[in-house]
Design a protein around this motif. Structure first.
Motif, mmCIF file in Angstrom:
data_model
loop_
_atom_site.group_PDB
_atom_site.id
_atom_site.type_symbol
_atom_site.label_atom_id
_atom_site.label_comp_id
_atom_site.label_asym_id
_atom_site.label_seq_id
_atom_site.Cartn_x
_atom_site.Cartn_y
_atom_site.Cartn_z
ATOM 1 N N ARG A 27 3.011 3.457 11.363
ATOM 2 C CA ARG A 27 2.668 4.866 11.452
ATOM 3 C C ARG A 27 2.106 5.293 10.111
ATOM 4 N N THR A 28 0.804 5.420 10.028
ATOM 5 C CA THR A 28 0.142 5.480 8.743
ATOM 6 C C THR A 28 0.036 6.892 8.188
ATOM 7 N N PHE A 29 -0.773 7.018 7.208
ATOM 8 C CA PHE A 29 -0.729 8.152 6.318
ATOM 9 C C PHE A 29 -1.163 9.514 6.853
ATOM 10 N N PRO A 30 -2.079 9.595 7.799
ATOM 11 C CA PRO A 30 -2.989 10.741 7.834
ATOM 12 C C PRO A 30 -2.438 12.115 7.499
ATOM 13 N N THR A 31 -1.253 12.455 7.922
ATOM 14 C CA THR A 31 -0.803 13.820 7.676
ATOM 15 C C THR A 31 0.249 13.899 6.579
ATOM 16 N N TYR A 32 0.342 12.865 5.770
ATOM 17 C CA TYR A 32 1.414 12.824 4.788
ATOM 18 C C TYR A 32 0.869 12.730 3.365
ATOM 19 N N ALA A 33 1.764 12.817 2.431
ATOM 20 C CA ALA A 33 1.424 12.626 1.023
ATOM 21 C C ALA A 33 1.876 11.240 0.604
ATOM 22 N N VAL A 34 1.173 10.677 -0.327
ATOM 23 C CA VAL A 34 1.529 9.379 -0.885
ATOM 24 C C VAL A 34 1.738 9.536 -2.382
ATOM 25 N N GLY A 35 2.801 8.971 -2.866
ATOM 26 C CA GLY A 35 3.102 9.066 -4.289
ATOM 27 C C GLY A 35 3.271 7.705 -4.924
ATOM 28 N N TRP A 36 3.019 7.660 -6.216
ATOM 29 C CA TRP A 36 3.332 6.484 -7.028
ATOM 30 C C TRP A 36 4.468 6.851 -7.971
ATOM 31 N N PHE A 37 5.419 5.963 -8.055
ATOM 32 C CA PHE A 37 6.544 6.106 -8.959
ATOM 33 C C PHE A 37 6.652 4.830 -9.784
ATOM 34 N N ARG A 38 7.431 4.892 -10.846
ATOM 35 C CA ARG A 38 7.673 3.688 -11.637
ATOM 36 C C ARG A 38 9.096 3.697 -12.152
ATOM 37 N N GLN A 39 9.591 2.489 -12.390
ATOM 38 C CA GLN A 39 10.946 2.347 -12.892
ATOM 39 C C GLN A 39 10.986 1.218 -13.914
ATOM 40 N N TYR A 94 6.084 -0.563 -10.390
ATOM 41 C CA TYR A 94 5.428 0.573 -9.771
ATOM 42 C C TYR A 94 5.601 0.504 -8.252
ATOM 43 N N TYR A 95 5.986 1.633 -7.689
ATOM 44 C CA TYR A 95 6.222 1.737 -6.256
ATOM 45 C C TYR A 95 5.318 2.809 -5.658
ATOM 46 N N CYS A 96 4.838 2.556 -4.460
ATOM 47 C CA CYS A 96 4.224 3.647 -3.715
ATOM 48 C C CYS A 96 5.204 4.075 -2.623
ATOM 49 N N ALA A 97 5.064 5.303 -2.215
ATOM 50 C CA ALA A 97 5.995 5.875 -1.246
ATOM 51 C C ALA A 97 5.300 6.983 -0.482
ATOM 52 N N GLY A 113 7.445 0.965 -0.757
ATOM 53 C CA GLY A 113 7.038 -0.419 -0.853
ATOM 54 C C GLY A 113 8.032 -1.202 -1.685
ATOM 55 N N GLN A 114 7.749 -2.489 -1.842
ATOM 56 C CA GLN A 114 8.665 -3.365 -2.577
ATOM 57 C C GLN A 114 8.436 -3.319 -4.082
ATOM 58 N N GLY A 115 7.317 -2.746 -4.506
ATOM 59 C CA GLY A 115 7.033 -2.615 -5.926
ATOM 60 C C GLY A 115 6.144 -3.717 -6.461
ATOM 61 N N THR A 116 5.436 -3.406 -7.533
ATOM 62 C CA THR A 116 4.609 -4.393 -8.220
ATOM 63 C C THR A 116 4.809 -4.208 -9.723
ATOM 64 N N GLN A 117 4.991 -5.308 -10.418
ATOM 65 C CA GLN A 117 5.327 -5.260 -11.835
ATOM 66 C C GLN A 117 4.069 -5.056 -12.682
ATOM 67 N N VAL A 118 4.161 -4.117 -13.605
ATOM 68 C CA VAL A 118 3.111 -3.894 -14.599
ATOM 69 C C VAL A 118 3.725 -4.103 -15.979
#
Length: 122
Positions: A27-39, A94-97, A113-118
């Motif tokens: 169920r994809t994005f169209p009516t939602y917001a997408v954010g990037w976070f980091r930890q 970094y995670y997207c959500a 998401g599962q995250g990607t290391q930077v």
């Protein structure tokens, strides 16, 4: 439920650039917001950037404003985070959500998401 997969992380020298990608399935994005976070290790997850799926509005943390750009490709159900002028302080996972509204709060996002290391070397 939407599934999110991040990619594009890696090791870069200070001053360099990376482009992160967040691909959605289900169920994809169209009516939602997408954010990037980091930890970063030993720190709380923090907001980096968000984009309303209509593309009209984008939001950034003060620490990345002017250096990072969030964008999207509706046809590919993908959101990107272009990161320029990286510093060692940007090193993190970094995670997207996805959220039903614009928010800078971790708890307002219900799919991650599962995250990607930077890693940025000095």
């Amino acid at each position: 439920q939407v599934q999110l997969v991040e990619s594009g992380g890696g090791l870069v020298q200070a001053g360099g650039s990376l482009r992160l990608r967040c691909a959605a399935a289900g169920r994809t994005f169209p009516t939602y917001a997408v954010g990037w976070f980091r930890q970063a290790p030993g720190k709380e997850r923090e907001f980096v950037a968000a984009r309303m799926w209509n593309g009209v509005s984008t939001y950034y943390a003060d620490s990345v404003k002017g250096r990072f750009t969030i964008s999207g490709d509706k046809a590919k159900n993908t959101v990107y985070l272009q990161m320029n002028g990286l510093t060692p302080e940007d090193s993190a996972v970094y995670y997207c959500a996805r959220s039903g509204k614009y928010s800078r709060l971790v708890n307002d996002y219900d799919s991650w998401g599962q995250g990607t290391q930077v890693t940025v070397s000095s």
